[in-house]
Write a protein that holds these residues in place. Structure first.
Motif, mmCIF file in Angstrom:
data_model
loop_
_atom_site.group_PDB
_atom_site.id
_atom_site.type_symbol
_atom_site.label_atom_id
_atom_site.label_comp_id
_atom_site.label_asym_id
_atom_site.label_seq_id
_atom_site.Cartn_x
_atom_site.Cartn_y
_atom_site.Cartn_z
ATOM 1 N N HIS A 165 -3.152 2.178 6.945
ATOM 2 C CA HIS A 165 -1.953 1.547 7.534
ATOM 3 C C HIS A 165 -1.093 2.657 8.118
ATOM 4 C CE1 HIS A 165 -2.843 -1.006 3.828
ATOM 5 N NE2 HIS A 165 -3.163 -1.780 4.847
ATOM 6 N N LEU A 166 -0.795 2.559 9.393
ATOM 7 C CA LEU A 166 -0.044 3.607 10.085
ATOM 8 C C LEU A 166 1.302 3.056 10.545
ATOM 9 C CD1 LEU A 166 -0.091 6.481 11.415
ATOM 10 C CD2 LEU A 166 -1.100 5.397 13.430
ATOM 11 N N LEU A 167 2.328 3.880 10.398
ATOM 12 C CA LEU A 167 3.666 3.532 10.903
ATOM 13 C C LEU A 167 4.108 4.628 11.859
ATOM 14 C CD1 LEU A 167 6.122 2.466 8.029
ATOM 15 C CD2 LEU A 167 5.368 1.083 9.973
ATOM 16 N N GLY A 240 1.755 -0.678 5.313
ATOM 17 C CA GLY A 240 1.417 -1.876 6.054
ATOM 18 C C GLY A 240 2.435 -2.953 5.735
ATOM 19 N N ARG A 241 2.214 -4.125 6.265
ATOM 20 C CA ARG A 241 3.156 -5.214 5.999
ATOM 21 C C ARG A 241 3.104 -5.572 4.515
ATOM 22 N NH1 ARG A 241 3.113 -11.185 7.551
ATOM 23 N NH2 ARG A 241 0.938 -10.860 8.132
ATOM 24 N N LYS A 242 4.284 -5.652 3.941
ATOM 25 C CA LYS A 242 4.347 -5.986 2.525
ATOM 26 C C LYS A 242 3.977 -7.457 2.327
ATOM 27 C CE LYS A 242 6.497 -2.076 1.145
ATOM 28 N NZ LYS A 242 6.546 -1.345 2.417
ATOM 29 N N GLU A 243 3.208 -7.693 1.294
ATOM 30 C CA GLU A 243 2.870 -9.080 1.000
ATOM 31 C C GLU A 243 4.083 -9.781 0.418
ATOM 32 O OE1 GLU A 243 -0.567 -9.035 -1.434
ATOM 33 O OE2 GLU A 243 -1.859 -8.225 0.144
ATOM 34 N N ALA A 244 4.280 -11.021 0.832
ATOM 35 C CA ALA A 244 5.463 -11.774 0.378
ATOM 36 C C ALA A 244 5.365 -12.043 -1.111
ATOM 37 C CB ALA A 244 5.576 -13.065 1.150
#
Lengths: 244, 232
Positions: A165-167, A240-244
């Protein structure tokens, strides 16, 4: 620090060096206009890779590949327009040889903080990036300054460490010659570069504001989370996108 | 000076990781600064040992703050606006020596940073600063900590203003970094960017056996430091 034997310490040190080398090569791919190779050479083979930018995530392999393919297409278009505009300078070059001409984008990565998971399977890292890049616009070449951060989750695969996961987040993105709070000021159109108006990067497939760029009205905002020592990967502590 | 010291493989591995860890520590500081969290920086990254807290120091071109109480009050007490403030510090070019006794380390880095703050008229002033970052690190029970830190300012650019118009020598009143520096506990012209690095302060670290205050990046390590002595 708990006692760790010498072999384990050296392994951690080598892993940190490998992760930093990977990101050094990543940076070099931008400089050498090899963006089209980034996903195949530097990202994990997993399906759930992602790239986050200020306006959202490119989530999944197809979206991330689409992002870098768009940069490749832009390089091709820019090369074609510049070669047409300056035929004398390029008379001895093929389009392949001139690929990427007129563009310069280097992401110098400083201030590394890298943590290798206790289980050795993943790693997390963050860098600061003081970038300048030159772009071809309808008004000719324009330079922009960026100040921000590059962060990533990494995963160890058979061929070595890979980006998972890249930002890439900018705190400042400003056209050269302007104050840091000013909007871009396009130059008047230059004949021969009209086709640049048609080029658009694909939008993130998950639109969410990951970083509001600096403005005089922006509330004070901390830097992206810095990795802490951890034992095993936790999706709640991911770039990466955090899981809800 | 070189020392003829032999380490076991395990000791060498620890020393290898110690150098990595102090670089990591100073990098972490940058992200606290990017968020304007000076108090968090002192709490999480600086010395905790009561004796070391007394001698901890932070220096800039105009002198030193000494002791964690002073740093907590003056360094962490600086006003960071809740709106219209931003910064990014990029720390690079690290050069670290770990003491042969393994108890302390010294490092010289370079920091290029930008810092923006809004003006009342809705615009903002941005400065770009380039300067040396020198640090004495010490190993405590909780790991490596910052003990003496010196953050010099070589170039201070105000974005949008021609640098050629900055007067030489530059009065402190026209220098945004000087205006932000709190009243020092040890006032001293530590670093004069008008003359570049010819004065070699902060000095590049050399190999060393054990910590000595007169070789430190604290005030006692500055060649112009004069210790005040009171005779009764």
């Amino acid at each position: 620090m708990n006692h760790i034997d010498a072999e384990k310490l050296v392994t951690i040190w080598e892993d940190r060096r490998a992760v930093q080398n990977l990101m050094g090569i990543f940076s070099g791919h931008y400089l050498l206009k090899k963006e089209k190779n980034i996903v195949a050479e530097m990202f994990s083979g997993r399906a759930d890779i992602s790239l986050g930018i200020n306006t959202g995530y490119y989530e999944g392999r197809e979206a991330v590949e689409g992002y870098y393919e768009a940069i490749h297409q832009k390089n091709l278009l820019t090369t074609k327009l510049i070669m047409s505009k300056y035929p004398e300078e390029f008379k001895d070059k093929t389009p392949e040889e001139a690929y990427g001409c007129g563009l310069l984008n280097y992401k110098p990565l400083d201030t590394p903080v890298v943590e290798i998971a206790g289980d050795g399977k993943t790693a997390r890292g963050i860098w600061t990036c003081r970038n300048s890049y030159s772009d071809l616009t309808t008004g000719g070449p324009v330079t922009f300054y960026e100040w921000g951060w590059v962060a990533a989750d990494f995963v160890r695969e058979e061929t070595g460490w890979k980006i998972w996961h890249l930002l890439i987040l900018n705190d400042v993105h400003v056209q050269a010659g302007l104050e840091y709070y000013e909007a871009d000021k396009p130059y008047p159109p230059v004949p021969g570069f009209e086709d640049m108006a048609e080029f658009r990067m694909p939008e993130p497939n998950v639109k969410v504001t990951l970083r509001e760029s600096y403005s005089p009205n922006r509330p004070r905002t901390p830097a992206p989370e810095v990795p802490k020592p951890y034992e095993t990967f936790d999706p709640a502590c991911s770039y990466g996108r955090k899981e809800a | 000076m070189r020392y003829n010291v032999h380490y076991t493989d395990e000791e060498n591995a620890v020393r290898l990781m110690d150098v990595e860890t102090v670089k990591d520590l100073l990098a972490r500081r940058a992200y606290y600064l990017d968020g304007g969290d000076y108090a968090g920086e002192l709490r999480d990254l600086w010395v905790q040992d009561p004796e070391k807290r007394k001698t901890a120091s932070y220096g800039e071109n105009w002198g030193y703050l000494v002791g964690m109480e002073s740093l907590e009050k003056k360094y962490a007490g600086r006003n960071v606006p809740e709106t219209g403030w931003g910064a990014v510090h990029t720390v690079n070019t690290g050069h670290v020596h770990l003491a042969y006794d393994g108890k302390t380390a010294r490092g010289l880095f370079y920091d290029v940073y930008e810092c923006s703050a809004s003006r009342p008229d809705g615009t903002a002033e941005t400065i770009v600063v380039c300067g040396p970052l020198a640090c004495d690190f010490i190993k405590e029970d909780g790991g490596w900590k910052i003990w003496h830190l010196f953050q010099g300012a070589d170039h201070v650019f105000t974005v949008g203003e021609p640098y050629a118009e900055v007067p030489i020598p530059r009065p402190d009143a026209s220098n945004p970094v000087a205006r932000e520096f709190p009243e020092p506990d040890v006032p001293l012209k530590t670093y004069d960017p008008d003359y570049g690095w010819a004065d070699n302060y902060p000095p590049m670290p050399d190999p060393y056996y054990t910590f000595r205050p007169e070789e430190s990046y604290g005030p006692e390590g500055h060649p112009d430091y004069v210790k005040e002595v009171t005779f009764s």
